[in-house]
Design an enzyme around this catalytic site. Structure first.
Site, short mmCIF file in Angstrom:
data_model
loop_
_atom_site.label_atom_id
_atom_site.label_comp_id
_atom_site.label_asym_id
_atom_site.label_seq_id
_atom_site.Cartn_x
_atom_site.Cartn_y
_atom_site.Cartn_z
N SER A 135 0.82 -1.21 0.00
CA SER A 135 0.00 0.00 0.00
C SER A 135 0.85 1.26 0.00
CB SER A 135 -0.92 0.02 1.22
OG SER A 135 -0.17 0.28 2.40
N GLU A 144 -8.32 3.50 -4.79
CA GLU A 144 -8.17 2.08 -5.05
C GLU A 144 -9.08 1.28 -4.12
OE1 GLU A 144 -4.45 -0.79 -6.02
OE2 GLU A 144 -4.40 0.15 -4.05
N CYS A 203 -3.09 -5.60 -9.00
CA CYS A 203 -2.70 -4.19 -8.98
C CYS A 203 -3.14 -3.49 -10.25
CB CYS A 203 -1.18 -4.07 -8.83
SG CYS A 203 -0.53 -4.86 -7.35
N GLU A 257 6.16 -0.81 -5.49
CA GLU A 257 4.97 -0.82 -6.37
C GLU A 257 3.75 -0.81 -5.47
OE1 GLU A 257 1.71 -1.99 -7.89
OE2 GLU A 257 2.69 -3.91 -8.29
#
Length: 555
Positions: A280, A439, A341, A307
């Site tokens: 995160s 997200e 992702c 990432e």
């Protein structure tokens, strides 16, 4: 087998021998698992072997299995009464012991020839491709609720590709040498970093865990690997396969731990030299801040690679092929329950095509089966855990309460047996609603219908709506529109797809990663990635006396 393909020659360069190696590799074929096939039979046997079983997974520090009093359990997401793994958290003292064990092993490992290190990863890939394939797939399916195809493209194909291509890139990197002009010979030595790397891996890809720990190790580094609590079963299997392939025990320390405890311990050490992270944004920012606060104690400036997910888009132009839009969007948004992702969670459709797209999406949506991933008719299964289930429920409640949002299909929630969320399609009147910006990491797709004539404005809207910049797709047959979209969305996606879904990157074909809030975009799956984990040393050796110290102009 890859090992016979590792061909060596020893060309004479100047007055020094240089070791050269090449390796021919290709992407691992994806098996079909058709009824009656040997791979399906092997997988079903491996799945049966896991039924009702709880594997004990220790910390592994200094080559020894260690148990602490902080015992935890990983449960199967689609059947949370099944404890698939019993493991324990490393405490601060054990983490410091792991750091010391790793640092003690660093010099010897770094001095091993890169070809020797590469052979370990080639062998690990061969084990995954053959005798251990069914095991790693079954553990990924049961532990992370992946269907057979999602496990196959992850825990088998992608992880094998990471190991093989990284090994290939490593041996080829050693061939990248500077010019030598007589009477001197110049060379580049690709050293590991001085210290240890902390690898923090996520639940959603078994392959990512293997790569986050494996790539730095391949390049001569030592690693503390903190696997995800909800991918412990498969992560430990990967770790054991690396050991079976010949990885020395102290190169990677396997240390499940509480996130803040792990972060505090590794960033406090003077030997910390790198972070390889997937997770995160708040966690990555916390670690980055800790590193910056501790800079004065480190022996070197740490390398930070991360990432952090995305808010990925599908933009549909009026010239798009509707069946491709529908098929690509359903797969991208809903396979693995939207927990990739790269999953599409926002769709921009022109009003001229929306009636056709909507009708087709709803028709195909009714065919999606959500359930047990070991049932080969299931398209996707449960979300990973209770926390994820509650987060998705919160977003669905937001959709139900908002006057801007209309639920077109799905959205049912049931956690009695597993953490099941039915695939949900939502239409929004407000393109800046939080559901289009943040997200979610679940099977929720939100659609904004725009006036066809304003597609240029919508491209700008897409670029400015979300803080992320991971993946995105443009569906259009008009070449001028594609070119324009590519320019406007140049920084909106690190992986940009044209007439294809926003998911499904393949090692060595579409190296993965994004910038903005999505991370440092180091592109694992490419030759560039391994450069992050090496500290090159340029060496000049002169083979003739240096002569007078005076320059000609002085005489």
């Amino acid at each position: 087998m890859l090992l016979p393909l590792l061909q060596r020659t020893l060309p004479r360069v100047g007055l020094r021998w240089q070791h050269r190696a090449t390796a021919e590799v290709a992407n691992e074929p994806i098996l079909a698992f058709k009824s009656g096939s040997p791979e399906r039979a092997a997988l079903q046997k491996a799945l049966n072997d896991l039924k009702g079983k709880t594997e004990s997974i220790p910390c592994v520090v200094g080559g020894e299995e260690v148990w602490t009093s902080d015992v935890r359990y990983q449960v199967s997401p689609f059947n949370h009464s099944h404890k698939v793994a019993k493991y324990c958290y490393a405490d601060k003292d054990l983490l410091n012991k792991a750091i010391n064990a790793a640092v003690a092993a660093r010099r010897e490992w770094d001095l091993r020839p890169v070809q020797d290190r590469a052979e370990i990863f080639f062998k690990a890939a061969d084990l995954l491709s053959g005798p251990r394939r069914a095991e790693i797939l079954a553990k990924t399916m049961v532990g992370q609720a992946k269907t057979v195809i999602q496990a196959e493209i992850d825990a088998a194909a992608e992880l094998i590709d990471f190991f093989r291509f990284n090994a290939k890139y490593a041996v080829e990197l050693e061939e990248q040498q500077p010019l030598s002009i007589p009477p001197s010979t110049n060379s580049m030595i690709y050293r590991g970093l001085e210290g240890f790397i902390a690898a923090v891996s996520p639940f959603n890809f078994t392959a990512i865990g293997g790569n986050l720990a494996g790539a730095p190790a391949l390049m001569g580094n030592v690693v503390l690997w903190k696997p995800s609590d909800t991918a412990m079963l498969s992560s430990y299997a990967v770790y054991k396969i690396l050991l079976e392939a010949g990885l020395p025990p102290n190169v990677i320390q396997f240390v499940p731990a509480d996130g803040p405890v792990f972060g505090d311990a590794v960033t406090a050490s003077e030997h910390f030299c790198g972070l390889n992270f997937t997770g995160s944004v708040p966690t990555f920012k916390r670690l980055w801040k800790q590193v910056s606060e501790n800079l004065d104690r480190y022996r070197t400036f740490p390398r930070l690679a991360g990432e952090c997910g995305g808010k990925n888009f599908h933009f549909v132009h009026a010239s798009a092929d509707v069946p491709s839009v529908v098929s690509g969007t359903l797969r991208s948004a809903f396979e693995y329950g939207g927990q990739k992702c790269s999953a599409c969670s926002r769709l921009y459709a022109p009003d001229s095509l929306w009636p056709r797209i909507k009708a087709a999406l709803l028709e195909e949506h009714r065919k999606i089966k959500v359930g047990d991933p070991t049932d080969f008719e299931t398209f996707f299964s449960a979300v990973i855990d209770h926390k994820s289930f509650e987060r998705n429920k919160k977003w669905l409640s937001h959709a139900e309460a908002s006057s801007n949002l209309s639920i077109l299909a799905g959205g049912g929630c049931d956690d009695k047996v597993g953490y099941f969320i039915q695939p949900c399609i939502i239409e929004t009147k407000d393109p800046k609603d939080p559901i289009m910006q943040e997200e979610i990491f679940g099977p929720i797709l939100t659609v904004y219908v725009y006036p066809e004539s304003r597609y240029k404005d919508v491209l700008q809207l897409i670029d400015n709506t979300s803080p992320y910049g991971l993946t995105g797709a443009v569906f259009a047959q008009d070449k001028a529109v594609i070119d324009e979209a590519a320019k406007v969305l140049r920084n909106a996606a690190g992986n940009f797809y044209i007439n294809d879904k926003s998911t499904g990157s393949v090692v060595a074909q579409q190296p993965f990663g994004g910038s903005r809030a999505s991370g440092t975009n180091d592109k694992p799956g490419s030759p560039h990635y391994i450069l992050r984990w090496t500290s090159p040393q340029a060496v000049k050796e002169t083979h003739a006396p240096l002569g007078d110290w005076k320059y000609p102009y002085m005489q």
